[in-house]
Design an enzyme around this catalytic site. Structure first.
Site, PDB file in Angstrom:
ATOM      1  N   MET A  57       0.845  -1.186   0.000  1.00 35.84           N
ATOM      2  CA  MET A  57       0.000   0.000   0.000  1.00 35.84           C
ATOM      3  C   MET A  57       0.886   1.243   0.000  1.00 35.84           C
ATOM      4  SD  MET A  57      -2.703  -1.746   0.065  1.00 35.84           S
ATOM      5  CE  MET A  57      -2.624  -3.520   0.176  1.00 35.84           C
ATOM      6  N   CYS A  58       0.504   2.239  -0.776  1.00 38.61           N
ATOM      7  CA  CYS A  58       1.353   3.420  -0.911  1.00 38.61           C
ATOM      8  C   CYS A  58       0.495   4.651  -1.151  1.00 38.61           C
ATOM      9  CB  CYS A  58       2.335   3.275  -2.076  1.00 38.61           C
ATOM     10  SG  CYS A  58       3.406   1.832  -2.012  1.00 38.61           S
ATOM     11  N   ASP A  59       1.150   5.808  -1.103  1.00 35.85           N
ATOM     12  CA  ASP A  59       0.509   7.077  -1.434  1.00 35.85           C
ATOM     13  C   ASP A  59       1.506   7.946  -2.176  1.00 35.85           C
ATOM     14  OD1 ASP A  59      -2.220   7.148   0.128  1.00 35.85           O
ATOM     15  OD2 ASP A  59      -0.754   6.277   1.496  1.00 35.85           O
TER      16      ASP A  59
ATOM     17  N   GLU B 263      10.159   1.077  -6.312  1.00 41.05           N
ATOM     18  CA  GLU B 263       8.922   1.700  -5.849  1.00 41.05           C
ATOM     19  C   GLU B 263       8.819   3.163  -6.268  1.00 41.05           C
ATOM     20  OE1 GLU B 263       6.239   1.011  -3.180  1.00 41.05           O
ATOM     21  OE2 GLU B 263       6.416  -0.750  -4.453  1.00 41.05           O
TER      22      GLU B 263
ATOM     23  N   GLU C 166       1.560   2.636  -7.388  1.00 44.12           N
ATOM     24  CA  GLU C 166       0.668   2.136  -6.346  1.00 44.12           C
ATOM     25  C   GLU C 166       0.078   0.803  -6.766  1.00 44.12           C
ATOM     26  OE1 GLU C 166       0.231   4.193  -3.730  1.00 44.12           O
ATOM     27  OE2 GLU C 166       1.270   5.858  -4.687  1.00 44.12           O
TER      28      GLU C 166
END
Length: 416
Positions: free
Chosen positions: A1-3, A71, A84
């Site tokens: 999970m990322c932003d 990433e 993402e």
């Protein structure tokens, strides 16, 4: 999970991303120089081998230790990309290029953000996306979205299998998280249940709110450290731990992710600047300047085993102790950290100087935390399920001093 978030202005683009992965999934900074390749050359990505191009650009990558892809990263032409995981109803392929592979390939092959979007589209059409993307669960896979930027603007690219939607960010704030956001594309492809479990809508709304008042990189550093409105430390839910805020902390019973690296950039026609933690949990860490064309020796490349020779794991000693009681322990050093960052933002030092000073500061901050009474039986104020979660990960990584706690962890590296 990322932003990931961008702020697009007339003469400047601000970019910020937190990379959220498994807690022991150390992430390293890696510099690759520009290279010429012979005709017919191939490149081995995480799971696939594909044709290489004749020339690849110089890049700086932040990548999980076991992956070929990254990433987030930047190239010598001022292009930055963050990706993402997104959850769709399209079938998941057993093998293919991972989203992280696509990100690295775009940076290596594109001279502008628009070209990077085209590179990703072409690679998806030719090779598709798929394959294991998780560390603890190698079978965990997903589709991807990307925020691609350069000094001239930004693009959102969202995928479902080989299908793609692209949005030009013409100005203002735009963020992506773990759900599709281009309305028509999302209506056709989004998986509403998995998207809801990721809590991406909560994080995305909060990051866009904070980004609207961002004046520069320092504000975006604080955005990435955010634990939610009015909070100085994480709020844990039993289901998903601290996944409700941009600065993510693992510790849920059903879903988990931990911020394992952070990146902020300022892109303008007059030049670019990049700031990275190179470590987990930006709330406990320090942003340092880096340059694409200026490699640094940061010690041994980390794995999923604790190793004091690597930058990432040296910081983990501080991070994991502080998070036992963050309300009491973070204030022991964050005022000094904030002052250092403010000084650096005004007059950025050479990257090597900054990382050297950061090492000295890390040692000093560890001593302060130790002096606060943390020893053989430290107090841990987190919920019981969070403590159990971290006890297991610490054992896997060999963070504890007991020889029996050491081990290789659950992950492995694919063949080079």
């Amino acid at each position: 999970m990322c932003d990931t978030v961008v702020v697009v202005e007339d003469q400047r683009v601000l970019f910020a991303k937190n990379s959220d992965r498994d807690p022991n999934e150390a992430q390293l900074l890696e510099w690759q120089t520009a290279r010429e390749h012979v005709e017919g050359a191939e490149v081995r990505c995480t799971w696939l081998t594909i044709p290489q191009v004749r020339r690849t650009h110089a890049v700086l990558l932040s990548r999980p230790f076991w992956m070929w892809g990254a990433e987030m990263g930047a190239n010598e032409h001022g292009v930055v990309v963050g990706n993402e995981a997104v959850f769709t109803r399209a079938p998941l392929a057993a093998s293919g290029l991972t989203g992280m592979d696509l990100l690295r390939l775009a940076l290596e092959r594109a001279g502008t953000a628009e070209e990077a979007v085209g590179v990703i589209q072409g690679l998806l059409a030719a090779h598709g996306q798929g394959g294991g993307c998780g560390h603890e669960d190698r079978g965990f896979t997903y589709h991807n979205s990307f925020l691609v930027a350069d000094p001239g603007g930004a693009f959102v690219l969202e995928t479902a299998g080989r299908e793609v939607a692209v949005e030009v960010v013409t100005g203002g704030v735009r963020s992506i998280s773990n759900g599709l956001t281009i309305a028509d594309f999302a209506a056709r492809h989004a998986d509403p249940v998995r998207t809801a479990v990721s809590r991406c809508r909560v994080r995305r709304a909060r990051s866009e709110h904070l980004a609207r008042s961002a004046w520069g990189v320092a504000d975006l550093m604080w955005l990435l450290r955010d634990h939610g409105e009015g909070r100085r430390s994480p709020a844990y839910s039993a289901a998903s731990g601290g996944m409700g805020a941009a600065c993510m902390h693992a510790g849920g019973l059903l879903a988990n992710a931990q911020t394992t690296a952070s990146w902020v950039a300022e892109l303008s026609p007059g030049g670019v600047s990049h700031w990275v933690t190179g470590t987990a949990a930006p709330c406990t860490g320090l942003f340092k300047p880096v340059r694409v064309g200026e490699p640094l020796d940061l010690g041994t490349a980390p794995t999923d085993c604790a190793d004091a020779r690597s930058l990432w794991w040296r910081h983990e000693r501080l991070h994991r102790e502080v998070m036992r009681d963050p309300a009491r322990l973070l204030p022991l050093y964050t005022a000094e950290r904030d002052a250092v960052e403010a000084r650096w933002v005004l007059e950025p030092p050479a990257p090597a100087e900054a990382f050297s000073e950061a090492e000295t500061l890390l040692g000093r901050w560890e001593q302060r935390v130790a002096a606060a009474g943390y020893g053989a039986a430290p107090r841990d104020v987190r919920p019981a399920w969070v403590k159990r979660y971290w006890e297991k990960r610490n054992t896997w990584a060999g963070v504890r001093s007991s020889p029996t706690a050491r081990g290789p962890g659950p992950g492995y590296a694919p063949d080079p």
